[in-house]
Design a protein around this motif. Structure first.
Motif, PDB file in Angstrom:
ATOM      1  N   SER A 137      46.821 -16.990 -11.571  1.00  0.00           N
ATOM      2  CA  SER A 137      48.018 -17.361 -12.326  1.00  0.00           C
ATOM      3  C   SER A 137      49.228 -17.311 -11.406  1.00  0.00           C
ATOM      4  CB  SER A 137      48.188 -16.383 -13.498  1.00  0.00           C
ATOM      5  OG  SER A 137      49.530 -16.301 -13.890  1.00  0.00           O
ATOM      6  N   GLY A 138      49.971 -18.406 -11.389  1.00  0.00           N
ATOM      7  CA  GLY A 138      51.169 -18.451 -10.561  1.00  0.00           C
ATOM      8  C   GLY A 138      52.147 -17.370 -10.970  1.00  0.00           C
ATOM      9  N   ASP A 177      57.722 -16.993 -19.922  1.00  0.00           N
ATOM     10  CA  ASP A 177      56.960 -18.172 -20.315  1.00  0.00           C
ATOM     11  C   ASP A 177      56.905 -18.538 -21.793  1.00  0.00           C
ATOM     12  OD1 ASP A 177      55.960 -20.248 -18.998  1.00  0.00           O
ATOM     13  OD2 ASP A 177      54.233 -19.246 -18.178  1.00  0.00           O
ATOM     14  N   HIS A 202      54.741 -18.453 -23.974  1.00  0.00           N
ATOM     15  CA  HIS A 202      54.034 -17.667 -24.988  1.00  0.00           C
ATOM     16  C   HIS A 202      55.020 -16.874 -25.855  1.00  0.00           C
ATOM     17  CE1 HIS A 202      51.476 -18.027 -21.376  1.00  0.00           C
ATOM     18  NE2 HIS A 202      50.542 -18.327 -22.265  1.00  0.00           N
ATOM     19  N   ILE A 238      57.003 -23.362 -17.030  1.00  0.00           N
ATOM     20  CA  ILE A 238      56.475 -24.730 -17.084  1.00  0.00           C
ATOM     21  C   ILE A 238      57.652 -25.699 -17.261  1.00  0.00           C
ATOM     22  CG2 ILE A 238      54.244 -23.925 -17.939  1.00  0.00           C
ATOM     23  CD1 ILE A 238      55.070 -24.768 -20.756  1.00  0.00           C
ATOM     24  N   ARG A 285      40.870 -21.321 -19.711  1.00  0.00           N
ATOM     25  CA  ARG A 285      41.029 -21.665 -21.148  1.00  0.00           C
ATOM     26  C   ARG A 285      39.846 -22.496 -21.664  1.00  0.00           C
ATOM     27  NH1 ARG A 285      47.191 -23.768 -19.930  1.00  0.00           N
ATOM     28  NH2 ARG A 285      47.876 -21.852 -18.925  1.00  0.00           N
TER      29      ARG A 285
HETATM   30  C1  G6P Z   1      50.656 -21.163 -15.849  1.00  0.00           C
HETATM   31  C2  G6P Z   1      51.519 -20.484 -16.865  1.00  0.00           C
HETATM   32  C3  G6P Z   1      51.295 -18.987 -16.851  1.00  0.00           C
HETATM   33  C4  G6P Z   1      49.862 -18.689 -17.011  1.00  0.00           C
HETATM   34  C5  G6P Z   1      49.046 -19.404 -15.950  1.00  0.00           C
HETATM   35  C6  G6P Z   1      47.567 -19.148 -16.099  1.00  0.00           C
HETATM   36  O1  G6P Z   1      51.066 -20.796 -14.580  1.00  0.00           O
HETATM   37  O2  G6P Z   1      52.868 -20.775 -16.631  1.00  0.00           O
HETATM   38  O3  G6P Z   1      51.999 -18.380 -17.895  1.00  0.00           O
HETATM   39  O4  G6P Z   1      49.618 -17.313 -16.917  1.00  0.00           O
HETATM   40  O5  G6P Z   1      49.300 -20.768 -16.037  1.00  0.00           O
HETATM   41  O6  G6P Z   1      47.121 -19.500 -17.367  1.00  0.00           O
HETATM   42  P1  G6P Z   1      46.441 -18.478 -18.346  1.00  0.00           P
HETATM   43  O7  G6P Z   1      46.444 -19.188 -19.666  1.00  0.00           O
HETATM   44  O8  G6P Z   1      45.088 -18.263 -17.793  1.00  0.00           O
HETATM   45  O9  G6P Z   1      47.278 -17.242 -18.357  1.00  0.00           O
END
Ligand code: G6P
Length: 767
Positions: free
Chosen positions: A299-300, A416, A418, A441, A591
């Motif tokens: 994850s970035g 983010d 979420h 994003i 995911r």
């Molecule tokens: C992107 C989103 C992060 C997220 C990541 C990995 O970078 O901006 O918030 O953590 O993807 O995705 P995941 O759903 O596995 O956390």
């Protein structure tokens, strides 16, 4: 070590000797009493068999008969002789030879006469030990004499001495063997490994060995080695940071480092504390059979925030998603991380299946993610998902409020899409808190965002924050335009702020980045770069000359299929690269519970297979798809070995893979092919910018990357590295927090101060 060996050996000798002596003593006592009992029994049997004859001879009063009887029985085994006495103790007959030894009347004789029953004693006849058994002789119940049977008992002593001799010999042999074995064990299992471990530790201290490498064959030292490795790693990092600081001071540069950020944060935060909230946690604990494993997710966001938290001992609140997460927290759901070298606290928040399904998979990833990324996947908005999204935002707000209840003026960085509702939920309860949300994003234009049925609620939740950060200016503009269309608010286009319900929210770009210094530290480069490529290709079982690399979560926004098609186009157009160019795609499944992602994973595999089938020859193939979670260390090997890195996102907030690749290339080699639809493209003007939908353009960019004159490649790499080095993640965090700390929080602001702001434009909500 010699002293330990000597102590061990002396202790073993004393121990063995004492134990052997105790056993032998016991054995001798048993043996002695058995032999004695045996002798007594033998005397009794002989006495009983002789008594009748002797009594009859006594009746007849014939001394010669008596003498004949005693002489007849006098030569049995161990028997010294027999004697017959009258009731007064006068000797009537005796075996020849016994007479001289029996100088006095045996004690047992009196005992037999007085007690009128047989008696026996062990006595010394001169130097020899003997057993005297006496038996009263009768006539009509009257004692008429005594029969004495004398056995030689000296063999019992001899037997005991024999046992003792054997004991000493055995102890000697045992002591010798055990000392020898102890010495060998000490040498093989202690001295040798400790010596080698000491060498290894010395190398670690000098920075010559990678901290993660274990010392050879020292199983029992492994826990110690692990601690030492972590310690040495910290030492090396500190040394590296100090050298870096010195270098920067010398060069008069003001680069952001972890140390500088720590000092900066201390000054800004004062008594306060930094709280970071994100959905994804930085460390996931899981069970693999009996062992507990820790994984750092792809994850970035995690890549960027981890060094920030390390620098300021803050708290990270996140969803505990690992199957062993509950096992590793304390009673208040805290766990100190990183597990090897704890620097800050992770507070885990638990979600049930329905919440995770609705909030994470549903609203966040099937709704907001495709809504904000223009990648032509239709967003899905379900009411039940939205309800779960609100519920989980409230749950996280409660957790954060609980954690910061004792902190004055806390600083909160929400992360983010979420948690769009979290800023307002926190601010309502804690107006003294400084709250920022960073949107990792893109933010689309108002028309695109406007299809979300709950856009106003989302915007209102976000505007609870004091500061909203995006990666690039155009996302800020899109956001303000969306607010402008959807909500009643005042927008200050000069300051880029929004006023709503008497609360100001600043909106600014903060381009996120990576920890450049970490990628450069010596511990991260165990193998010389020129060795890395043949080594990796050998491991993959592929023969190739040129190597390209891509590293992504398998996500439809990343343009992985387009990338493969561009490689195919390259091979079609330039057959010269067949047999020579191999592209390695590291893809972390992501995911996959969502059908779109699940299908994409299959599509990526199928596409790689199709292209390989078309071109593959002998040991060469054009695409290697490495599906799975790879550690930073493994990924860095590919970064350093590759001729080029392909980042072809269809739309991306920033894209940290591009920056990680640059940070890893301290050899100043390699080229970056970068989608112009990433945030990173705004900063990295020396990358080969492409439109990923244009396969020919990407194929040409790959060819150019491979054929570019070396000086140009180096010059581009140098410039891009300088950009990332200067705009690293510490600068990002430093700027973001400095800006947030400048904000005057509501509680401290007098009501009158909410007055007129010049250049404000009032707008009303869109229909
Ligand atoms: C992107 C989103 C992060 C997220 C990541 C990995 O970078 O901006 O918030 O953590 O993807 O995705 P995941 O759903 O596995 O956390």
């Amino acid at each position: 070590m010699r002293l330990i060996s000597a102590r061990l050996i002396v202790s073993l000798i004393v121990g063995i000797t004492l134990v052997s002596l105790a056993f032998s003593f016991y054995e001798v006592q048993i043996e002695k009493s058995n032999l004695r009992r045996d002798l007594e029994r033998r005397a009794e049997v002989l006495g009983e068999s002789l008594a009748g004859n002797v009594e009859r001879s006594l009746e007849k009063s014939t001394t010669r008969d008596l003498q004949r009887i005693v002489e007849r029985f006098g030569n049995r085994e161990h028997l010294l002789g027999i004697a017959v006495y009258d009731q007064q103790g006068a000797r009537l007959a005796v075996t020849p030879g016994l007479g001289q030894r029996l100088v006095s009347t045996p004690l047992a004789l009196d005992q037999a006469v007085i007690g009128n029953h047989p008696a026996g004693n062990f006595v010394y006849l001169g130097p020899e030990s003997a057993h005297v058994y006496t038996l009263p002789l009768h006539r009509d119940d009257q004692i008429i004499g005594v029969l004495a049977i004398v056995h030689d008992a000296s063999y019992i002593g001899a037997q005991s001495r024999h046992v003792w001799r054997q004991t000493f010999q055995r102890v000697l042999v045992q002591v010798f063997l055990i000392s020898l074995i102890t010495l060998l064990i000490v040498r093989w299992s202690l001295t040798g490994p400790i010596g080698r471990a000491a060498q290894w530790m010395r190398a670690l201290r000098m920075g010559g060995v990678s901290g993660r490498q274990s010392p050879p064959d020292c199983d029992f030292l492994r826990p110690l080695a692990h601690e030492v490795a972590t310690f040495a790693q910290s030492l090396n990092q500190a040394r590296f940071a100090a050298e870096n600081e010195a270098r920067l001071r010398d060069a008069g540069e003001s680069l952001w480092t972890a140390e500088r950020l720590a000092v900066h944060l201390q000054a800004r935060l004062g008594d306060s504390r930094l709280f970071v909230v994100s959905n994804r946690e930085p460390y996931i604990h899981s069970r693999q059979g009996k062992t507990l494993e820790v994984m750092v997710p792809a994850s970035g966001l995690v890549t960027a925030l981890e060094p920030v938290l390390r620098a300021c001992d803050g708290m990270w609140v996140a969803h505990g998603s690992g199957d062993a997460d509950r096992e590793t927290v304390d009673s208040i759901d805290h766990v100190a991380v990183p597990p090897d070298d704890p620097r800050y606290t992770l507070r885990r928040v638990w979600l049930d299946k329905d919440e995770e399904e609705g909030y994470y998979y549903g609203f966040a990833n099937e709704g907001l993610w495709p809504l904000c990324h223009i990648a032509h996947t239709r967003p899905l908005f379900r009411t039940s998902d939205w309800e779960h999204y609100q519920q989980v935002n409230r749950k996280f707000a409660d957790a954060v409020l609980e954690e910061m209840k004792d902190t004055e003026r806390p600083v909160i960085l929400v992360q983010d899409y979420h948690f769009a509702l979290l800023p307002r939920l926190i601010k309502e309860k804690r107006p003294d808190a400084r709250v920022a949300i960073f949107w990792h994003i893109p933010w689309p234009n108002p028309e695109a965002f406007g299809i979300c049925p709950w856009q106003r609620e989302l915007l209102d939740g976000l505007l609870g924050a004091d500061l909203i950060g995006f990666h690039v200016q155009s996302h800020c503009t899109n956001f303000l335009q969306t607010v402008d269309r959807a909500l009643e608010s005042r927008i200050d286009w000069e300051r880029f702020s929004v006023q709503r319900r008497d609360h100001d929210t600043m909106v600014q770009p903060f381009p996120i980045s990576v920890d450049f210094t970490d990628a450069e530290s010596p511990a991260s480069t165990p193998v010389c770069d020129s060795m890395e490529r043949p080594l990796l290709l050998k491991e993959l079982g592929v023969d190739a000359v040129f190597l390209g690399v891509g590293v992504d979560r398998v996500d439809y926004t990343k343009g992985i299929l387009e990338r493969f098609l561009a490689v195919e186009r390259l091979l079609e157009k330039y057959p010269l690269y067949r047999d020579r160019f191999t592209f390695v795609q590291i893809g972390a499944p992501s995911r996959t519970h969502i059908k779109r992602y699940h299908d994409l994973l299959n599509d990526v595999e199928a596409e790689a297979e199709r292209i390989n089938w078309r071109f593959q020859r002998n040991k060469w193939k054009p695409i290697v798809f490495l599906k799975g979670q790879y550690s930073h260390r493994e990924i860095h090997r590919y970064y350093r070995a590759a001729d080029l890195c392909l980042v072809t996102s269809l739309h991306d907030g920033m894209n940290l893979v591009a920056k990680e690749f640059l940070a890893a290339r301290h050899d100043e080699q390699g080229a970056l092919v970068l989608s112009r639809f990433t945030g990173a493209a705004r900063e990295l003007r020396d990358a080969l910018l492409v439109n990923p939908y244009d396969l020919s353009q990407t194929a040409e960019a790959i060819r150019f990357a491979l054929e570019m004159p070396p000086e140009e490649r180096r010059a581009r790499m140098q410039r891009m590295r300088r950009t990332v080095r200067e705009n690293n993640v510490y600068r990002w965090a430093g700027n973001l927090i400095a800006e947030l700390c400048e904000v005057r929080v509501e509680a401290a602001r007098p009501a009158a101060a909410a007055a007129h702001i010049s250049g404000i434009q009032t707008n009303s909500p869109a229909a």
